[in-house]
Design a protein around this motif. Structure first.
Motif, PDB file in Angstrom:
ATOM      1  N   LYS A  40       0.825  -1.215   0.000  1.00 27.96           N
ATOM      2  CA  LYS A  40       0.000   0.000   0.000  1.00 27.96           C
ATOM      3  C   LYS A  40       0.859   1.265   0.000  1.00 27.96           C
ATOM      4  CE  LYS A  40      -3.749  -2.289   2.496  1.00 27.96           C
ATOM      5  NZ  LYS A  40      -4.624  -2.277   3.692  1.00 27.96           N
ATOM      6  N   ASN A  41       1.865   1.267  -0.863  1.00 30.85           N
ATOM      7  CA  ASN A  41       2.764   2.424  -0.916  1.00 30.85           C
ATOM      8  C   ASN A  41       2.574   3.243  -2.192  1.00 30.85           C
ATOM      9  OD1 ASN A  41       3.748   0.665  -2.773  1.00 30.85           O
ATOM     10  ND2 ASN A  41       5.828   0.597  -1.981  1.00 30.85           N
ATOM     11  N   ARG A  42       1.351   3.185  -2.724  1.00 30.66           N
ATOM     12  CA  ARG A  42       0.995   3.939  -3.921  1.00 30.66           C
ATOM     13  C   ARG A  42       1.784   3.505  -5.145  1.00 30.66           C
ATOM     14  NH1 ARG A  42       1.508   7.407   0.136  1.00 30.66           N
ATOM     15  NH2 ARG A  42       3.486   8.239  -0.582  1.00 30.66           N
ATOM     16  N   GLY A  43       2.291   2.301  -5.109  1.00 29.79           N
ATOM     17  CA  GLY A  43       3.009   1.776  -6.254  1.00 29.79           C
ATOM     18  C   GLY A  43       2.375   0.482  -6.723  1.00 29.79           C
ATOM     19  N   THR A  44       2.490   0.221  -8.019  1.00 27.76           N
ATOM     20  CA  THR A  44       1.944  -1.026  -8.564  1.00 27.76           C
ATOM     21  C   THR A  44       3.030  -2.039  -8.892  1.00 27.76           C
ATOM     22  OG1 THR A  44       1.894   0.053 -10.745  1.00 27.76           O
ATOM     23  CG2 THR A  44      -0.145   0.054  -9.457  1.00 27.76           C
ATOM     24  N   GLY A  45       4.286  -1.698  -8.637  1.00 34.78           N
ATOM     25  CA  GLY A  45       5.366  -2.672  -8.708  1.00 34.78           C
ATOM     26  C   GLY A  45       6.061  -2.828 -10.033  1.00 34.78           C
ATOM     27  N   GLU A  46       5.583  -2.163 -11.087  1.00 35.20           N
ATOM     28  CA  GLU A  46       6.208  -2.352 -12.393  1.00 35.20           C
ATOM     29  C   GLU A  46       7.676  -1.927 -12.405  1.00 35.20           C
ATOM     30  OE1 GLU A  46       3.274  -0.988 -11.977  1.00 35.20           O
ATOM     31  OE2 GLU A  46       1.810  -1.808 -13.396  1.00 35.20           O
ATOM     32  N   VAL A  47       7.956  -0.774 -11.808  1.00 33.38           N
ATOM     33  CA  VAL A  47       9.328  -0.262 -11.818  1.00 33.38           C
ATOM     34  C   VAL A  47      10.264  -1.215 -11.080  1.00 33.38           C
ATOM     35  CG1 VAL A  47      10.837   1.599 -11.017  1.00 33.38           C
ATOM     36  CG2 VAL A  47       8.622   2.148 -12.040  1.00 33.38           C
TER      37      VAL A  47
ATOM     38  N   ILE B 171      10.753  -4.435 -13.164  1.00 37.54           N
ATOM     39  CA  ILE B 171      11.660  -4.205 -14.296  1.00 37.54           C
ATOM     40  C   ILE B 171      13.102  -4.126 -13.799  1.00 37.54           C
ATOM     41  CG2 ILE B 171      12.349  -2.505 -16.041  1.00 37.54           C
ATOM     42  CD1 ILE B 171       9.340  -1.841 -16.342  1.00 37.54           C
ATOM     43  N   GLN B 172      13.289  -3.452 -12.676  1.00 33.00           N
ATOM     44  CA  GLN B 172      14.634  -3.372 -12.099  1.00 33.00           C
ATOM     45  C   GLN B 172      15.157  -4.756 -11.741  1.00 33.00           C
ATOM     46  OE1 GLN B 172      16.296  -0.348  -8.987  1.00 33.00           O
ATOM     47  NE2 GLN B 172      15.390  -1.998  -7.809  1.00 33.00           N
ATOM     48  N   ASN B 173      14.307  -5.595 -11.148  1.00 29.42           N
ATOM     49  CA  ASN B 173      14.725  -6.954 -10.802  1.00 29.42           C
ATOM     50  C   ASN B 173      15.108  -7.750 -12.050  1.00 29.42           C
ATOM     51  OD1 ASN B 173      14.385  -6.528  -8.089  1.00 29.42           O
ATOM     52  ND2 ASN B 173      12.403  -7.541  -7.947  1.00 29.42           N
TER      53      ASN B 173
ATOM     54  N   ASP C  38       9.587  -7.668 -22.469  1.00 26.68           N
ATOM     55  CA  ASP C  38       8.444  -6.797 -22.765  1.00 26.68           C
ATOM     56  C   ASP C  38       7.181  -7.180 -22.001  1.00 26.68           C
ATOM     57  OD1 ASP C  38       9.951  -5.321 -24.609  1.00 26.68           O
ATOM     58  OD2 ASP C  38       9.576  -6.785 -26.195  1.00 26.68           O
ATOM     59  N   VAL C  39       7.318  -8.072 -21.025  1.00 25.66           N
ATOM     60  CA  VAL C  39       6.137  -8.534 -20.286  1.00 25.66           C
ATOM     61  C   VAL C  39       5.526  -7.410 -19.456  1.00 25.66           C
ATOM     62  CG1 VAL C  39       5.396 -10.026 -18.375  1.00 25.66           C
ATOM     63  CG2 VAL C  39       6.806 -10.952 -20.226  1.00 25.66           C
ATOM     64  N   VAL C  40       6.383  -6.581 -18.870  1.00 24.41           N
ATOM     65  CA  VAL C  40       5.920  -5.480 -18.019  1.00 24.41           C
ATOM     66  C   VAL C  40       6.327  -4.159 -18.653  1.00 24.41           C
ATOM     67  CG1 VAL C  40       6.090  -4.395 -15.748  1.00 24.41           C
ATOM     68  CG2 VAL C  40       6.090  -6.883 -15.946  1.00 24.41           C
ATOM     69  N   ALA C  41       5.368  -3.252 -18.792  1.00 18.32           N
ATOM     70  CA  ALA C  41       5.647  -1.927 -19.338  1.00 18.32           C
ATOM     71  C   ALA C  41       5.868  -0.950 -18.192  1.00 18.32           C
ATOM     72  CB  ALA C  41       4.480  -1.453 -20.210  1.00 18.32           C
ATOM     73  N   ARG C  42       6.834  -0.071 -18.366  1.00 20.81           N
ATOM     74  CA  ARG C  42       7.102   0.941 -17.342  1.00 20.81           C
ATOM     75  C   ARG C  42       5.952   1.944 -17.310  1.00 20.81           C
ATOM     76  NH1 ARG C  42      11.600   2.586 -14.622  1.00 20.81           N
ATOM     77  NH2 ARG C  42      12.856   1.080 -15.798  1.00 20.81           N
ATOM     78  N   PRO C  43       5.387   2.210 -16.129  1.00 19.61           N
ATOM     79  CA  PRO C  43       4.271   3.153 -16.039  1.00 19.61           C
ATOM     80  C   PRO C  43       4.727   4.583 -16.294  1.00 19.61           C
ATOM     81  CG  PRO C  43       4.997   2.540 -13.856  1.00 19.61           C
ATOM     82  CD  PRO C  43       5.767   1.660 -14.825  1.00 19.61           C
ATOM     83  N   GLU C  44       3.782   5.441 -16.632  1.00 19.16           N
ATOM     84  CA  GLU C  44       4.111   6.837 -16.828  1.00 19.16           C
ATOM     85  C   GLU C  44       4.622   7.429 -15.518  1.00 19.16           C
ATOM     86  OE1 GLU C  44       0.993   9.148 -18.463  1.00 19.16           O
ATOM     87  OE2 GLU C  44       0.672   7.834 -20.188  1.00 19.16           O
TER      88      GLU C  44
END
Length: 401
Positions: free
Chosen positions: A166-173, A176-178, A205-211
């Motif tokens: 619940k840290n206002r993140g959806t985990g994409e970044v 991708i880093q991992n 390309d499975v996960v797209a970086r969010p805006e």
């Protein structure tokens, strides 16, 4: 070499002499008695016309019956055209490879060899990613057997973990880093001839970086809320003090978390951040306002014997968790405010009040592309920044009235 039909009783009576001597059992199996008293089973054999010998282990760990059984096993290998010594070496190598060719071992080797030139923050992020998301899935796996399916599992688990916080993140970044960290280790393994494929390529390309969500300047109401509610914060004093540092200093959360007592100069009223502590790897000086001086003096009573000015609440030898300050804002009911918003607020308001942009940029520790000019300006603006930061601290305090 003496020849007698050995028994356990006879073996026990064999005493060490000044030189090594050997007693033959049968079918080229013998026991070697060394001056130290150690007794070693050895087996003589002929392979491809060449005579050799090999150890079968020490007595009494290997008893007479075991030694005879091992001899027969070695003779069976020879009959099949297998060199027993080479076969044993290959078996041992396979075991060693299994222990030393794991993703975990190679990842740590990669960190030691390839992260020397990276920032401390980057190396820290690498280790955190390993421990939280990567090693639990593939740490003990032979690096050659890591698959794209493994990487996909790590990506999915990472996003699930981040979203649960619940840290206002959806985990994409973070996911991708991992993936990039895994790819870096795999390519290192390929370069050192311990793997052949990079399994991260197939899932790139499975996960797209969010805006990117840019930091926003706080409204007048939000400024009043954060200053008043922080004053009445009922949590740990260290967290409260770190929160006030965010308001008063324009520092990043990582810089506050990393701050060490050895960098604080109360006499000169500055905090000297080394380049290794900063995002852009440039040394930074924080002028200490009256408000920050009081905070640091209070915090000194809390953590003077520790490395960090703001140590972890439940782990005295570590720094504050990266989510602690955001959690503090949530506890204050400021769910739409992030720690980075304070920097944006200071930049916006100080620019509006007519302070020199170059002073503000220097205080925000924004890197100048011209390194020589950046170093010169860093010192040149210190007097101006000191007055500006005292003015800014007074402005922050005015929000609560």
């Amino acid at each position: 070499m003496a020849t007698i039909k050995l028994t356990d009783a006879k073996i026990k009576t064999l005493k060490p002499q000044d030189k090594v001597y050997r007693i033959l059992d049968a079918d080229r199996l013998y026991i070697e008695v060394r001056p130290t008293g150690v007794k070693v089973w050895r087996f003589k054999f002929v392979f491809n016309g060449k005579e050799s010998s090999m150890s079968l282990g020490e007595y009494p760990a290997i008893g007479l019956a075991d030694a005879r059984l091992l001899r027969e096993e070695m003779r069976a290998k020879i009959a099949k055209g297998i060199h027993p010594v080479e076969d044993r070496r290959q078996a041992k190598q396979a075991i060693d490879d299994k222990l030393t060719n794991t993703f975990k071992v190679i990842a740590q080797e990669y960190a030691k060899e390839r992260l020397k030139t990276k920032s401390e923050r980057y190396a820290e992020q690498f280790q955190v990613s390993l421990e939280k998301d990567i090693l639990p899935i593939i740490g003990n796996k032979d690096v050659r057997n890591v698959t794209s399916a493994d990487v996909l599992t790590i990506i999915k688990n990472t996003m699930k973990r981040v979203r649960s916080q619940k840290n206002r993140g959806t985990g994409e970044v973070t996911a991708i880093q991992n993936r990039k960290f895994i790819g870096a280790v795999m390519r290192y393994a390929i370069a050192t001839l311990r793997a052949e494929n990079d399994p991260t390529y197939a899932v790139r390309d499975v996960v797209a970086r969010p805006e990117v969500t840019h930091a926003k300047s706080l409204s007048k109401e939000e400024r009043a809320q954060v200053r008043t509610r922080l004053e009445n914060y009922g949590g740990a004093e260290t967290v409260k003090n770190a929160g006030f540092m965010l308001l008063y200093t324009m520092l990043r959360t990582i810089e506050i978390r990393r701050m060490e007592w050895s960098w604080v100069d109360f006499d000169e009223r500055v905090v000297n951040f080394p380049k290794t502590a900063m995002k852009k790897s440039r040394a930074h000086i924080l002028p200490i306002s009256d408000q920050v001086y009081d905070i640091l003096k209070t915090q000194y009573d809390n953590s003077r014997n520790k490395k960090y000015v703001f140590p972890a609440v439940y782990k005295s030898d570590g720094m504050l968790n990266q989510m602690t300050l955001n959690r503090m804002l949530e506890n204050l009911g400021l769910n739409d405010v992030s720690a980075h918003d304070f920097r944006a607020t200071a930049s916006t308001l100080l620019n509006e009040l007519g302070y020199e942009e170059k002073w503000i940029e220097a205080q925000l520790a924004h890197a100048d592309d011209n390194k020589t000019r950046a170093s010169y300006n860093h010192a040149k603006y210190l007097i101006d920044r000191r007055k500006m930061m005292q003015d800014w601290a007074n402005i922050v305090d005015s929000w609560s009235t």
